[in-house]
Design an enzyme around this catalytic site. Structure first.
Site, PDB file in Angstrom:
ATOM      1  N   PHE A   1      36.277  16.056 -35.498  1.00 41.87           N
ATOM      2  CA  PHE A   1      36.925  17.236 -36.083  1.00 41.87           C
ATOM      3  C   PHE A   1      35.993  18.421 -35.945  1.00 41.87           C
ATOM      4  O   PHE A   1      34.844  18.377 -36.397  1.00 41.87           O
ATOM      5  CB  PHE A   1      37.270  17.021 -37.558  1.00 41.87           C
ATOM      6  CG  PHE A   1      38.058  18.168 -38.119  1.00 41.87           C
ATOM      7  CD1 PHE A   1      39.419  18.289 -37.879  1.00 41.87           C
ATOM      8  CD2 PHE A   1      37.440  19.165 -38.856  1.00 41.87           C
ATOM      9  CE1 PHE A   1      40.147  19.370 -38.363  1.00 41.87           C
ATOM     10  CE2 PHE A   1      38.162  20.253 -39.353  1.00 41.87           C
ATOM     11  CZ  PHE A   1      39.517  20.352 -39.106  1.00 41.87           C
TER      12      PHE A   1
ATOM     13  N   ASP B   1      27.616  19.464 -34.353  1.00 41.01           N
ATOM     14  CA  ASP B   1      28.465  20.062 -35.376  1.00 41.01           C
ATOM     15  C   ASP B   1      28.017  19.501 -36.725  1.00 41.01           C
ATOM     16  O   ASP B   1      28.356  18.376 -37.090  1.00 41.01           O
ATOM     17  CB  ASP B   1      29.932  19.734 -35.089  1.00 41.01           C
ATOM     18  CG  ASP B   1      30.870  20.294 -36.152  1.00 41.01           C
ATOM     19  OD1 ASP B   1      30.388  20.724 -37.216  1.00 41.01           O
ATOM     20  OD2 ASP B   1      32.098  20.278 -35.912  1.00 41.01           O
TER      21      ASP B   1
ATOM     22  N   LYS C   1      30.482  25.124 -44.369  1.00 45.61           N
ATOM     23  CA  LYS C   1      30.739  24.447 -45.647  1.00 45.61           C
ATOM     24  C   LYS C   1      29.692  24.716 -46.738  1.00 45.61           C
ATOM     25  O   LYS C   1      29.785  25.721 -47.419  1.00 45.61           O
ATOM     26  CB  LYS C   1      30.951  22.944 -45.409  1.00 45.61           C
ATOM     27  CG  LYS C   1      32.281  22.671 -44.684  1.00 45.61           C
ATOM     28  CD  LYS C   1      32.816  21.261 -44.875  1.00 45.61           C
ATOM     29  CE  LYS C   1      34.279  21.188 -44.460  1.00 45.61           C
ATOM     30  NZ  LYS C   1      34.509  20.639 -43.130  1.00 45.61           N
TER      31      LYS C   1
HETATM   32  C1  LIG Z   1      35.251  21.253 -41.969  1.00 49.65           C
HETATM   33  C2  LIG Z   1      34.711  21.049 -40.609  1.00 49.65           C
HETATM   34  C3  LIG Z   1      34.919  21.994 -39.587  1.00 49.65           C
HETATM   35  C4  LIG Z   1      35.793  23.213 -39.780  1.00 49.65           C
HETATM   36  O1  LIG Z   1      35.279  24.096 -40.713  1.00 49.65           O
HETATM   37  P1  LIG Z   1      36.239  25.263 -41.286  1.00 49.65           P
HETATM   38  O2  LIG Z   1      35.333  26.040 -42.199  1.00 49.65           O
HETATM   39  O3  LIG Z   1      37.365  24.582 -41.996  1.00 49.65           O
HETATM   40  O4  LIG Z   1      36.718  26.048 -40.142  1.00 49.65           O
HETATM   41  C5  LIG Z   1      34.317  21.784 -38.378  1.00 49.65           C
HETATM   42  N1  LIG Z   1      33.548  20.703 -38.156  1.00 49.65           N
HETATM   43  C6  LIG Z   1      33.330  19.774 -39.102  1.00 49.65           C
HETATM   44  C7  LIG Z   1      32.447  18.611 -38.803  1.00 49.65           C
HETATM   45  C8  LIG Z   1      33.918  19.899 -40.365  1.00 49.65           C
HETATM   46  O5  LIG Z   1      33.733  18.961 -41.292  1.00 49.65           O
END
Ligand SMILES: *Cc1c(COP(=O)(O)O)cnc(C)c1O
Length: 404
Positions: free
Chosen positions: A140, A225, A254
């Site tokens: 994700f 990420d 986050k």
């Molecule tokens: C939540 C998340 C995203 C997306 O972040 P947003 O602030 O919702 O755009 C991307 N990568 C990972 C691993 C995430 O957990």
């Protein structure tokens, strides 16, 4: 004073584009790891706003940073820099592998910047067609068209075709599969050190080391990420530090703002100059308000006490969950690092994760899912032990409903 407009949960269905299905109560107030709804019912917060509220709710460090900055300067636009953003950039570069930072407002935007940077580095390399991106099944990376295409869950992207092309997906933790698709035309490999949304699945150390070696061999950027794993979540400042594998680009969001929207892409002096004035941007990125809060949150978290505290709480949580599971036998496996914990349901309870979080809500506990079969906890990094105890007691009542 005028009364605020009266609203209820059913108004969500009246007025909101239906991309979410929120719980049937509305939180109105939070303090530490507790939240209260419109009826003043209290909840223990094991969700932490999806790994965001790293200091819980209304922490004085964050509140003070926000209110102090709020009386000074909110926004100036990128024609001017500002003091809070420069301080935050210094903190991020001094405490990580990175030399340079690009600020934005969310995880998706941070990944969008990372993928665009990789494409630009590939273009500048002079190698024909060096635009391939390798990503992983179930990953994700956010919801913009590029990041949702890099993500490995077709159900989130297929309705929006035509998608950006040049992205291949292979199985996570399968180095041989990655090896088969990484070549001279690859400009980037993007990977979560622990897949969060995909089910709280930690990478094997040999997998990440192997990806590092392949990226070095073929001149591709290794992008970690760390939107979910970053800023202390795993007990280290960033998860790459646990693995001893250093990426070329790291994305963080986050927990970075502790609840204030902010994201960042970190990279090195080697790659940052491939972006120049005008190649990329955003109106709010590095806004003084967001940067001031993030700076205070980051300073608070990046101490041995807080980071050790996360590791201690990990064990405390696991012990409590294992005790619970010994009684109810609902989880096959309890996994994760620090305060990113996933409980995998036994086959007989497959698909029941959402029901468990709904029942948890009834019992006064906020919890998350990570796919249909995993219950996920991402509480505040400083959640008190007595709140963990109370949350586990409430989870126990929710599991009792499942077992029935
Ligand atoms: C939540 C998340 C995203 C997306 O972040 P947003 O602030 O919702 O755009 C991307 N990568 C990972 C691993 C995430 O957990």
């Amino acid at each position: 004073m005028e009364q605020p407009i009266s609203v209820t949960r059913s108004n969500f269905n009246d007025w909101m584009v239906p991309v979410f299905a929120p719980a049937n109560f509305i939180p109105v107030r939070g303090e530490g790891s507790r939240i209260w709804d419109q009826e003043n019912k209290e909840y223990i917060d094991f969700a932490g706003g999806i790994a965001v509220n790293a200091l819980g709710h209304a922490h004085p460090v964050a509140v003070n940073a926000l209110t102090e900055q709020a009386t000074k300067l909110w926004h100036v636009g990128n024609g001017y820099t500002n003091e809070p953003v420069l301080r935050l950039a210094k903190q991020l570069t001094e405490n990580t592998f990175a030399d340079k930072v690009f600020f934005c407002n969310s995880g998706a935007e941070a990944n969008e910047a990372a993928l665009k940077l990789a494409r630009k580095v590939g273009l500048d390399s002079g190698v024909a067609g060096k635009s391939g991106i390798v990503a992983f099944n179930n990953a994700f990376h956010g919801r913009t068209l590029f990041t949702v295409s890099a993500g490995g869950q077709p159900k989130y992207s297929q309705d929006f075709a035509p998608l950006p092309n040049g992205i291949s997906h292979v199985a996570y933790n399968d180095l041989e599969a990655a090896k088969a698709v990484i070549n001279e035309q690859t400009c980037a490999v993007i990977v979560e050190p622990i897949q969060g949304e995909g089910g709280v699945i930690p990478a094997d150390i040999e997998f990440l080391k192997g990806l590092r070696a392949l990226c070095d061999e073929f001149g591709a950027l290794l992008i970690f990420d760390e939107v979910q794993t970053g800023v202390g979540r795993t007990g280290s400042l960033y998860a790459y530090m646990n693995y001893g594998v250093t990426p070329d680009v790291l994305t963080t969001a986050k927990a970075l703002g502790g609840g204030f929207p902010v994201g960042a892409m970190l990279t090195t002096d080697k790659f940052a100059p491939h972006f120049s004035v005008g190649t990329h941007g955003t109106t709010y990125g590095g806004n003084p308000l967001a940067s001031a809060v993030a700076g205070a949150v980051f300073e608070f978290i990046n101490t041995p006490e807080v980071l050790e505290g996360v590791k201690h709480r990990h064990q405390y949580f696991l012990d409590a969950l294992n005790t619970l599971n010994a009684e109810y036998q609902v989880f096959d496996e309890i996994r994760g690092q620090g305060l990113l914990i996933g409980c995998v349901l036994k086959a007989e309870y497959a698909g029941k994760a959402k029901d468990i979080t709904t029942w948890a809500g009834e019992e006064g506990l906020l919890a998350l899912i990570a796919g249909p079969n995993v219950v996920r906890f991402t509480p505040s990094l400083i959640i008190p032990e007595q709140d963990i105890d109370e949350g586990i007691a409430r989870l126990k009542r929710a599991l009792a409903k499942l077992a029935k």
